[in-house]
Design a protein around this motif. Structure first.
Motif, short mmCIF file in Angstrom:
data_model
loop_
_atom_site.label_atom_id
_atom_site.label_comp_id
_atom_site.label_asym_id
_atom_site.label_seq_id
_atom_site.Cartn_x
_atom_site.Cartn_y
_atom_site.Cartn_z
N TYR A 16 -2.03 -3.56 -19.45
CA TYR A 16 -1.30 -2.31 -19.24
C TYR A 16 -2.20 -1.33 -18.49
CZ TYR A 16 1.60 -4.39 -22.95
OH TYR A 16 2.36 -5.23 -23.71
N GLU A 17 -1.58 -0.36 -17.85
CA GLU A 17 -2.26 0.47 -16.86
C GLU A 17 -3.53 1.16 -17.37
OE1 GLU A 17 -1.20 1.13 -13.28
OE2 GLU A 17 -0.69 -0.88 -14.00
N GLU A 18 -3.49 1.70 -18.57
CA GLU A 18 -4.62 2.53 -19.03
C GLU A 18 -5.93 1.76 -19.12
OE1 GLU A 18 -0.86 4.47 -20.44
OE2 GLU A 18 -1.67 2.42 -20.52
N SER A 19 -5.88 0.47 -19.44
CA SER A 19 -7.11 -0.31 -19.51
C SER A 19 -7.35 -1.15 -18.26
CB SER A 19 -7.13 -1.20 -20.76
OG SER A 19 -5.92 -1.92 -20.90
N ILE A 45 3.38 -10.20 -16.88
CA ILE A 45 2.34 -10.57 -17.85
C ILE A 45 2.82 -11.77 -18.66
CG2 ILE A 45 0.88 -9.82 -19.76
CD1 ILE A 45 1.41 -6.93 -18.92
N HIS A 46 1.95 -12.76 -18.81
CA HIS A 46 2.25 -13.95 -19.60
C HIS A 46 1.31 -14.02 -20.81
CE1 HIS A 46 2.59 -18.64 -19.86
NE2 HIS A 46 3.36 -18.04 -20.75
N PHE A 47 1.86 -13.84 -22.01
CA PHE A 47 1.11 -14.05 -23.26
C PHE A 47 1.24 -15.54 -23.58
CE2 PHE A 47 2.33 -9.60 -23.21
CZ PHE A 47 1.12 -8.98 -23.52
N TYR A 48 0.30 -16.32 -23.05
CA TYR A 48 0.53 -17.76 -22.94
C TYR A 48 0.41 -18.52 -24.24
CZ TYR A 48 -4.60 -17.55 -22.08
OH TYR A 48 -5.95 -17.29 -22.14
N GLN A 49 -0.31 -18.01 -25.22
CA GLN A 49 -0.33 -18.69 -26.52
C GLN A 49 0.99 -18.48 -27.26
OE1 GLN A 49 -4.13 -16.99 -27.95
NE2 GLN A 49 -4.80 -19.10 -28.26
N LYS A 50 1.66 -17.40 -26.95
CA LYS A 50 2.93 -17.08 -27.59
C LYS A 50 4.13 -17.56 -26.78
CE LYS A 50 1.41 -12.77 -29.80
NZ LYS A 50 2.05 -12.97 -31.10
N GLU A 51 3.87 -17.94 -25.52
CA GLU A 51 4.94 -18.28 -24.58
C GLU A 51 5.94 -17.13 -24.47
OE1 GLU A 51 5.36 -20.38 -22.30
OE2 GLU A 51 3.53 -21.49 -22.75
N GLU A 52 5.39 -15.92 -24.33
CA GLU A 52 6.21 -14.73 -24.15
C GLU A 52 5.81 -14.04 -22.85
OE1 GLU A 52 7.26 -13.29 -28.65
OE2 GLU A 52 5.32 -12.66 -27.85
N TRP A 53 6.80 -13.42 -22.20
CA TRP A 53 6.58 -12.79 -20.90
C TRP A 53 7.04 -11.34 -20.93
CZ3 TRP A 53 4.78 -15.40 -16.42
CH2 TRP A 53 4.65 -16.80 -16.54
N GLU A 54 6.39 -10.54 -20.08
CA GLU A 54 6.82 -9.16 -19.84
C GLU A 54 6.84 -8.91 -18.34
OE1 GLU A 54 5.14 -7.00 -23.92
OE2 GLU A 54 4.00 -6.81 -22.04
N LEU A 55 7.81 -8.12 -17.91
CA LEU A 55 7.91 -7.68 -16.53
C LEU A 55 8.21 -6.19 -16.55
CD1 LEU A 55 8.13 -8.30 -13.43
CD2 LEU A 55 10.59 -8.67 -13.83
N PHE A 56 7.43 -5.42 -15.80
CA PHE A 56 7.61 -3.97 -15.78
C PHE A 56 7.87 -3.47 -14.36
CE2 PHE A 56 4.93 -4.75 -19.51
CZ PHE A 56 5.67 -4.10 -20.49
N ASP A 57 8.76 -2.51 -14.29
CA ASP A 57 8.98 -1.76 -13.06
C ASP A 57 8.17 -0.48 -13.18
OD1 ASP A 57 9.92 -0.07 -11.04
OD2 ASP A 57 11.93 -0.91 -11.11
N LEU A 58 7.00 -0.45 -12.55
CA LEU A 58 6.05 0.64 -12.74
C LEU A 58 6.50 1.95 -12.11
CD1 LEU A 58 2.75 -1.37 -12.12
CD2 LEU A 58 3.74 -0.70 -14.32
N LYS A 59 7.42 1.87 -11.16
CA LYS A 59 7.94 3.10 -10.55
C LYS A 59 8.93 3.79 -11.49
CE LYS A 59 5.70 2.41 -6.70
NZ LYS A 59 4.52 3.24 -6.35
N LYS A 60 9.81 3.02 -12.10
CA LYS A 60 10.81 3.57 -13.00
C LYS A 60 10.27 3.73 -14.43
CE LYS A 60 14.82 1.76 -10.49
NZ LYS A 60 16.03 0.90 -10.57
N ASP A 61 9.29 2.94 -14.79
CA ASP A 61 8.77 2.92 -16.16
C ASP A 61 7.24 2.92 -16.13
OD1 ASP A 61 8.46 2.58 -18.92
OD2 ASP A 61 8.86 0.42 -18.86
N PRO A 62 6.62 4.01 -15.68
CA PRO A 62 5.15 4.03 -15.52
C PRO A 62 4.38 3.88 -16.83
CG PRO A 62 6.08 6.23 -15.24
CD PRO A 62 7.24 5.29 -15.27
N ASN A 63 5.02 4.20 -17.96
CA ASN A 63 4.35 4.05 -19.25
C ASN A 63 4.52 2.66 -19.85
OD1 ASN A 63 3.35 6.70 -19.35
ND2 ASN A 63 5.28 7.47 -20.15
N GLU A 64 5.23 1.79 -19.14
CA GLU A 64 5.41 0.39 -19.58
C GLU A 64 5.97 0.29 -20.99
OE1 GLU A 64 1.88 -1.94 -17.32
OE2 GLU A 64 1.25 -0.14 -18.38
#
Length: 514
Positions: A350-353, A445-464
């Motif tokens: 995520y952006e802050e780190s 983002i792929h959390f590969y041990q969990k087989e979970e994914w995230e996709l963010f639109d940083l322009k519309k959702d800058p805080n993710e």
């Protein structure tokens, strides 16, 4: 004939010495866990950092400097080698750095640079490629630190220094610049601070600074972690639940001498007494707010001492005349959470780190007050130092020199996307292993041990706050990002099996083509 030969040799030696002296000196000032939110050239809402701002005002500020692996030791290994964690072998803080491998300080030494590292090392093994070092063992202490200094045979010799560590590291850097280096050679010095790493012990000059202020709360301080994968809610880095009594300065600090402890108690004693009296009637939200103020103020106080030290170094460079031929780089090993998402610490993509500050002053090369929006990285630092020194960048390094960007000559083929990979789970703060790609507009983002994914639109959702992975409206974007992720993993030679735990990791499932 003999006399003529000696004259020619002397002339050649003098010419080489003159060329060496003309090459730029390099001062790399590096902090641990410093975020853009606590550097006023990026964000003036919490504090003022006049000396860091001076670097931005007299040089270039980079708005998109991303790290490849947002954790202390691995970031340092990436900087030394110019290679991703899976290739330099330092993927988690539990690893030990292989100092026998190629690093930029070794390459600088070969062409006549004098090199030194002072302060936090955090790579376990003895520094190699340096003419001088004095380092903190492990994380190091904020007060009266044990240190290890380079002996005559290159080995570490234990020593102990009295004082506040940020001041000590600045003093050691200035002492080396003034007294210990060979002034006939160009130099590269790494001034590496412990601050503002946990548990954020302020220096004696700033123990009560900000007591009369209220630091603004981030919009996401009370995040409930809905709208994302299970990873976001399963961490252990919440201000609400996970800050310790030591973090909050409710316990007696260790390692302070009587004089230091007296100042400490005078500052924190009354504040702690007031909290103990009030907490029984405080609501849960009020307690979170108190913890946030205590935590963030101590963090900012630590940054303030670092900023003072940077001012002292810049003043010396100016007063000595060295500034004209010295490039000064300021950065940190990654970003940090100042309450965003209710968190402290780092690790996430995520952006802050993911973002880290990067300021560069280089008289005659960098336009004062300039800003850059290209994607750069700690992966590029080694290549940049070598390029500044006129050294050919080895082909096995994976970043690129940012010298063209510093000169406002961005190559047409500069990167448009960025690969990230975090490995440390199980581990501190229980952040799930993940890798991903971002182009500054979208992030996968792929959390590969969990087989979970995230996709963010940083322009519309800058805080993710809400993943759009699987949303039909983003099907084309998702496919594009999946393709780019696969391309980068191939380009950087990332193994399909996690190299940090090869015997315990299943081969990840391939992304299904749509």
């Amino acid at each position: 004939m003999k006399s003529r030969l000696i004259s020619l040799l002397c002339f050649a030696s003098a010419t080489i010495s003159s060329l060496a002296a003309a090459r730029p000196n390099i001062v790399f000032i590096f902090t641990d866990d410093h975020c853009e939110q606590a550097l006023s050239a990026y964000d003036p809402s919490r504090m003022t950092t006049p000396n860091m701002d001076r670097l931005a005002r007299e040089g270039m500020l980079f708005n998109r400097c991303y790290v490849t692996n947002a954790i202390c030791g691995p970031s340092r290994a990436v900087i030394l080698t110019g290679k991703h964690s899976h290739l330099n072998g330092f993927m988690t803080n539990g690893n030990s750095f292989n100092g026998d491998q190629q690093t930029f300080p070794k390459l600088l030494q070969k062409v006549g640079y004098q090199t030194a590292v002072l302060g936090k090392w955090h790579l376990k093994t003895t520094p190699q490629g340096f003419d001088h070092f004095q380092i903190l063992p492990g994380q190091g202490a904020y007060y009266n630190p044990a240190m290890r200094v380079m002996g005559k045979d290159g080995r570490e010799v234990p020593t102990k220094v009295t004082g506040y560590t940020s001041d000590i590291i600045t003093d050691l850097t200035l002492d080396w610049l003034k007294e210990k280096r060979d002034d006939s050679k160009p130099f590269m010095v790494m001034c590496q601070h412990k601050a503002p790493h946990r548990n954020w012990q302020p220096g004696p000059d700033y123990l009560t600074w900000l007591d009369d202020k209220t630091i603004p709360e981030p919009d996401t301080l009370y995040d409930d972690y809905k709208g994302r994968t299970s990873a976001a809610s399963e961490q252990t880095m919440e201000i609400k639940r996970h800050l310790s009594a030591n973090d909050l300065k409710l316990n007696k600090p260790r390692g302070l001498n009587p004089e230091q402890l007296e100042k400490w108690n005078a500052a924190y004693g009354p504040k702690n007494e007031a909290f103990e009296k009030a907490k029984a009637t405080m609501s849960e939200k009020e307690i979170i707010q108190w913890k946030y103020q205590r935590y963030v103020k101590d963090y900012l106080r630590c940054v303030k001492s670092v900023d003072d030290g940077i001012g002292r170094i810049l003043d010396y460079l100016d007063e000595s005349g060295l500034a004209k031929n010295t490039i000064v780089i300021y950065s940190s090993d990654q970003g940090w959470y100042l309450g965003e998402h209710g968190w402290y610490d780092k690790r996430w993509m995520y952006e802050e780190s993911l973002r880290t500050p990067l300021l560069v002053r280089w008289p005659g090369a960098v336009k004062a007050g300039s800003r850059n929006e290209d994607i750069v990285s700690n992966l590029d630092f080694a290549e940049t130092f070598l390029d500044v020194a006129g050294v050919k960048v080895p082909s096995d390094m994976q970043g690129r020199s940012i010298v063209p960007l510093l000169k406002s000559e961005a190559p047409k083929d500069w990167r448009k996307s960025f690969y990230y990979h975090y490995y440390e789970f199980p581990g501190a703060h229980s952040v799930a292993r993940h890798y991903g790609v971002t182009n500054g507009h979208h992030k996968l983002i792929h959390f590969y041990q969990k087989e979970e994914w995230e996709l963010f639109d940083l322009k519309k959702d800058p805080n993710e706050m809400k993943s759009v992975h699987g949303d039909p409206n983003y099907a084309a974007v998702q496919k594009l990002m999946e393709t780019e992720l696969a391309r980068l993993r191939k380009e950087f030679k990332v193994p399909e099996i996690d190299p940090s735990r090869p015997k315990r990791q299943k081969k990840p499932k391939a992304v299904k083509k749509k």
